[in-house]
Structure formats: C-alpha cells, structure tokens
Scaffold this motif. Structure first.
Motif: not given
Length: 189
Positions: A25, A65, A68-69, A182
């Motif tokens: 992130s 999670y 999936q990005q 995002d």
C-alpha cells in the motif's frame, strides 16, 4: 515557511522489512511549495508474495485481499505522475525510499522524486531526547491515528502534519473528496 517547491509526503505498508519484501500500500499527500495540501493518492497492490505475520499485524491487509489487487506495475506511471519530480518526504525516509524505490527499480524506472526530507530525522534535530516514532511525534503535536492499524494514507497525513509543525504551521485536517481505497482523490476546496 516554505521548502521552495512542492513536496510529496508518502508512506508505504509492506510485506515485511527486508530487501526482498514488497510494497502492498502507498499513501501520498501532495503539498504545494508553502506546505498547503493539494491532493492525495492511496493505492493497494498485489505484492506477488505473502505478508510476514508481523507486517499483517501492523497494516491488517490480508493475503487474500491483496491477491485481488493489481500489481505495482499497473499503477507505476500513475504514481510517477503524482510525484512529478517533487521533493520526496517520509517519516523514516530510509525505509520508505528503499521500499518504494525498490518497486521502481524492479521496473527499471527512475524514482519519481527529486531530493529527500525525513521528518523523523528533522524531529530528532528539533526535539533532542524525545521519542521520534510517528505515533509519539504526532502525539506531541496533538495528532493520532484513528485506530491501531497503520494505514499508508493516514500515516502520510500524520507525517505531512509533522512537516507542517516543523515549519511552524498548524495541522491541516484530513479532508478527502470522493476518496476510495484505490484511486486518486483531490482535497475538498
């Protein structure tokens, strides 16, 4: 007071702390030359590897999670455009430079900031003997995280406000317009 040019204050959350770890992130706050907030960027990436348990406990982003990005490469140009050659700033710049810089190095892209400023080192110079971690320095300025987990954008905001405090400016409230987890967001006017 001014640093004389725009500043991007950024923070990364990662899979761990070693050279082989990856950014999961990125949170960034764009400040103009007089340190007034102009915009934010918050992105989450699939790192292509599992997070160390200790890193997961810090940021709370699960492997499921993150898988999936999109990977960092999908957003590298967007990140580079947001930074736009501004002065790079972070609380513990050595860590964030290594982690975010490593993502650009893997893609054989230039690091998108020019010059660096570390709020942690500046805090230590300004307040010798005081604890200089982000939470402690923020608390000295009357600021705190909203929860126990570290979020890249929230930590970038705290560091941006430390930068402002180090230059004799009051804290700027975190006002986001149309923020999602995002995408790029601009500050509310």
């Amino acid at each position: 007071m001014s640093l004389g040019r725009p500043v991007i204050v950024f923070d990364t959350e990662t899979t761990g702390c070693t050279g082989g770890d990856r950014v999961v992130s990125l949170g960034a706050v764009r400040l103009d030359a007089s340190l007034e907030p102009e915009g934010t960027l918050h992105l989450v990436f699939a790192p292509g590897m599992r997070c160390h348990f200790g890193a997961y406990r810090v940021h709370g982003l699960s492997d499921a999670y993150l898988a999936q990005q999109p990977g960092f490469a999908a957003h590298a140009e967007e990140v580079a455009d947001f930074f736009g050659g501004a002065l790079g700033c972070a609380h513990n710049m050595a860590f964030d430079r290594r982690m975010l810089g490593g993502e650009f190095d893997r893609l054989e892209m230039a690091r998108p900031w020019s010059g660096e400023f570390c709020t942690m080192l500046a805090w230590r110079r300004a307040r010798p003997g005081e604890r200089a971690g982000l939470a402690q320095a923020s608390a000295a300025c009357g600021l705190a995280r909203e929860g126990n987990l570290h979020g890249a954008l929230e930590d970038a905001w705290l560091a941006a406000n430390l930068l402002r405090a180090l230059h004799g400016l009051p804290a700027a409230p975190m006002r986001l317009h149309g923020f999602t987890n995002d995408r790029v967001s601009d500050m509310a006017a």
